[in-house]
Write an enzyme that holds these catalytic residues in place. Structure first.
Site, PDB file in Angstrom:
ATOM      1  N   GLY A  70       0.829  -1.206   0.000  1.00  0.00           N
ATOM      2  CA  GLY A  70       0.000   0.000   0.000  1.00  0.00           C
ATOM      3  C   GLY A  70       0.857   1.246   0.000  1.00  0.00           C
ATOM      4  CD  GLU A  86       2.234   2.806  -3.360  1.00  0.00           C
ATOM      5  OE1 GLU A  86       3.171   2.011  -3.131  1.00  0.00           O
ATOM      6  OE2 GLU A  86       2.384   4.037  -3.398  1.00  0.00           O
ATOM      7  CD  GLU A  90       4.492  -1.174  -1.341  1.00  0.00           C
ATOM      8  OE1 GLU A  90       4.655  -0.057  -0.843  1.00  0.00           O
ATOM      9  OE2 GLU A  90       3.774  -2.054  -0.806  1.00  0.00           O
ATOM     10  CD  GLU A 136      12.517 -10.925   3.406  1.00  0.00           C
ATOM     11  OE1 GLU A 136      11.950 -12.036   3.338  1.00  0.00           O
ATOM     12  OE2 GLU A 136      13.030 -10.490   4.442  1.00  0.00           O
TER      13      GLU A 136
END
Ligand SMILES: [Zn+2]
Length: 163
Positions: A70, A86, A90, A136
């Protein structure tokens, strides 16, 4: 949070003034008022059985800790678009929004009060990899991840046993 001392529009020194029932910083030069509002962000839960997609944060607040994917919503985005962008940035995962889970207030210190719009999303493609601002990305058991954001723990609590 740090306070504005000078007007960001005209650089005059700000003064404290009661406006709409609150003391706010006002620019005596151009009339700009430093209204303080929560910053809108979105986050999403992507499930795989009992696991959810988690990222280990590489930036503060809570660098090194686990979180849901997020981030802040850009000015031209809808909350849904922000959540999916996002998610992709990510984790490398493409998704689509299934439904709204809730809206939560999160005090962050660094960014003040953040308004988190939480979605349930499903994976539609992409390839899992740690992307921007994370070290990660993987599917994990959320209870074991010790997520530091109360808003996200509430989001996860909201779906527990209900799907
Ligand atoms: Zn000004």
């Amino acid at each position: 949070m740090k306070e504005f001392r000078y007007c960001p529009l005209c650089a005059a020194g700000l003064v404290s003034s009661e406006i709409e029932g609150r003391l706010r910083s006002l620019c005596p030069g151009c009339g700009w008022v430093n209204y303080k509002n929560p910053l809108p962000a979105s986050a999403c839960i992507v499930r795989d059985g009992d696991k959810v997609l988690l990222v280990r944060r590489a930036v503060d607040p809570f660098a090194g800790r686990w979180s849901l994917p997020g981030g802040f919503i850009e000015a031209e985005e809808t909350p849904e678009d922000g959540a999916l962008r996002e998610l992709y940035e990510e984790t490398g995962i493409r998704g689509k929004i299934e439904r709204l889970l809730g809206v939560y207030s999160q005090e962050t210190g660094v960014y003040g009060n953040v308004l988190v719009i939480g979605f349930l999303a499903v994976m539609t493609g992409g390839r899992l990899k740690a992307g921007s601002d994370v070290s990660e990305a993987c599917f994990g058991i959320p209870e074991e991840a010790d997520i530091p954001f109360e808003s996200q723990r509430r989001m996860l609590g909201g779906i527990k046993g209900r799907l």
